[in-house]
Design an enzyme around this catalytic site. Sequence first.
Site, PDB file in Angstrom:
ATOM      1  N   ASP A 347       9.180  55.637  24.613  1.00 19.64           N
ATOM      2  CA  ASP A 347       9.998  55.446  23.494  1.00 19.64           C
ATOM      3  C   ASP A 347      11.549  55.347  23.783  1.00 19.64           C
ATOM      4  OD1 ASP A 347       9.857  56.500  20.571  1.00 19.64           O
ATOM      5  OD2 ASP A 347      11.187  57.898  21.231  1.00 19.64           O
ATOM      6  N   GLU A 384       9.376  50.699  23.280  1.00 15.59           N
ATOM      7  CA  GLU A 384      10.132  50.100  22.936  1.00 15.59           C
ATOM      8  C   GLU A 384      11.977  49.560  22.680  1.00 15.59           C
ATOM      9  OE1 GLU A 384      11.138  52.822  18.147  1.00 15.59           O
ATOM     10  OE2 GLU A 384      10.805  53.898  20.441  1.00 15.59           O
TER      11      GLU A 384
END
Lengths: 703, 112
Positions: A347, A384
């Site tokens: 993330d 990401e």
Amino acid sequence: MIQVDSFPTHTFGEFKLRPGKPLPFGATIVPNGVNFSVFSRAAYSCELVLFRKREKEPFAIIPFFDEFRIGNVFTMVVFDLDYEDIEYGFRMDGPWIPNEGHRFDKTKILMDPYAKLIGGRDVWGEDPDWFDMYQHRARIVFDDFDWEGDRPLEIPMEDLIIYELHVRGFTRHSSSNTKHPGTFSALKEKIPYLNVLGINCVELMPIHEFDEFENSREINGRKLLNYWGYSNLGFFAPKAGYAASGKFGMQVDEFKSLIKEFHRHGIEVILDVVFNHTAEGNEMGPYISYRGLDNKTYYMLSPDGYYMNFSGCGNTLNCNNPIVRNMILDCLRYWASEFHIDGFRFDLAAILGRDQNGAPMSNPPLIESLAYDPILGKCKLIAEAWDAGGLYQVGSFPGGSRWAEWNGKYRDDIRRFIKGDEKMLGVVQQRIEGSPDLYKWHGGGTCASVNFITCHDGFVLMDLVSYDHKHNEANGEDNRDGGDDNHSWNCGWEGETENYWINRLRVKQIKNALSILLVSQGVPMILSGDEFGNSQFGNNNAYCQDNEISWLDWSLLEKNQYLHNFVKLLIKFRFKHPVLRNNTHFQHRDYVGSGYPDISWHGTQAWNVDYSDWSRTIAFLLCGKHAKNGMVEDDYIYVAMNLHWEMHGFQIPSLPAGMSWYIFSNTDVEPPFDICEPGYEPILENQNEILVGPRSVTILVGR
Amino acid sequence: MELSINEIGNIKVINVKGRLDGNTSPKAQEELIPLLQSGTKIIINMAECDYVSSAGLRLLLVIAKTLKSKGGKGVIAGLLAEVKEVMEMTGFDRMYENYSDTDDALKALNEE
């Protein structure tokens, strides 16, 4: 044989002790006792605080004697503990000089950053005792597990179809028909469903221990929780509240059992990991662990000691500090080796490439360490590739060929194309080819690109075709939260409608989107529920909605069974055809002597694309003899995409002599005639031209 | 926790009464493992065992593995619903055949 170091050397009150071993960090069961080891560079002293399970007051506070400290590590063995029944924490004494980054407070009980089992939120949503001095309690875990020969599956990246899901939301709805809704155990019950759908990889939104009550609030009588869980308490512990057996502290076994079962059914497990910040927030946040152990080490701080906030969540984990970097590495190695995890999705991974002052680095040590780590050697690593501090690295994430990226540009460009935007053909070609414009020089080939149209962030697919604008009022922020750049189109009415034509068009647009996704080179990712038209009622940021807004409504599976069937057969089609799963980019030439280039682009006229701004029609032909660089022979595949609102005739390129075109799917046709069982496609009557309906995608197979 | 063992023919019936947890499992292990010899057949009667912790599950697993390595056979009888459920959730339910009571288990073992 009895080991010499299984005897105590010291006593403290009734407790027998001896100097511990500094590695591994955390609490480790050793002969006759437990080895505790914790790092702090700036602490003067440290105490071990022991509780009996769930008791408010500790039953022992044992100091680490001076001779128990090695370098900056406090370590000791405590003998004869009933380790299944204890919870432990640390108290650190050290300087309180916030403007120099030190925030020691010897009154706070701190959780072990290496805790592998964390109590305190054992049952999801059950109100804790807010006055408890130690909210998130480290416990001791049995690492052993009967894996029955299981190991990570190591499915080649290009053969993956990833399915993103939220462990609780996937089965929490009353329609899920599971024994323990919202848990790992219930997810295990859904494995046969995933097998039928055909996906071979699940990507689980955060399953690490987090506090669902963090920033919880009540809006219009609804309790909003930290439902997604992108806010770690501990990086090594699975979330107790996601385990039906969490109340017994058996979440580790339950989660391992789930992974073993996924693997037995040919499904890999990727974890969404959140190493960009912790749940401790900014200067105003609570003491949970890191802040009180060694604030200056664990967090990125400004020169005057304030928390830098590249995560948008109050603090930023100091990922490229050597101590934190090792912790992240230890953590991932633990999940890979002890839980048989197949891969990780990072993330806000751009933060992992920032130095200790927050500046982006060209060759970040953490990202390189992960790429070359021996234990993670076969794990999928997916970034990401952006953060909340404005760093956007899609196509330029500094990880080299070991790293894949969530391709945010794929999402945006394909959304715009489907919606009917102008000037999209050039970029759409790139996206379908695996984004060579972004990844040609990356070294990872097409597998660098994880292609997706929807993910947990933003609209679900049904909402992408049902809403022009987000509707996040239920989040209690006056609809300000959530992205506005959705590239969505409601097909003529905002939200739910009874209008047959609008609903028909919506389903067709969903089929168009998934058709394009599943014939694109790269790794497709599907958001759970999209295959049966699950809706979040226009909410594009359901992070706090632990209710029907975000729980998958399984009754839609019956209502939209034809859509589900369409997706299932698309997946089957992708698996049947290796030419859709090349791991290198196309060369746009014939290098096997088939007379056809590996890929060729067409318009309504064969071999001639109309690139006018207003053109919304394009087609491509994959030469089956070029499948997997010409190593495998496959059928030819022709995909005609008409995202214009008028019907268009497409002239089809001719096939080699003796071969014919068969029609696999046509999104303009009513089910069940919209798609076929791969291998059983009917022959196309007119081999020279097909009519592609308004806003439709047709797939042909040549054999 | 209390353990009692009786033999019916060549089958040992181990009756577990109370909690099988981190406190009681080590002692139970000391007592039980020596009983497991080549070809031993056992029934673990859990009808009066109302709680099995992680450590308890591991003891059951160690017994199953030991029996397997010695060519013996073990089954479980009389699991209480809650204990059975925990075993299912955590994936420990596959280590033993499971019978509703010792009579059923005896019948099954004798038929082999």
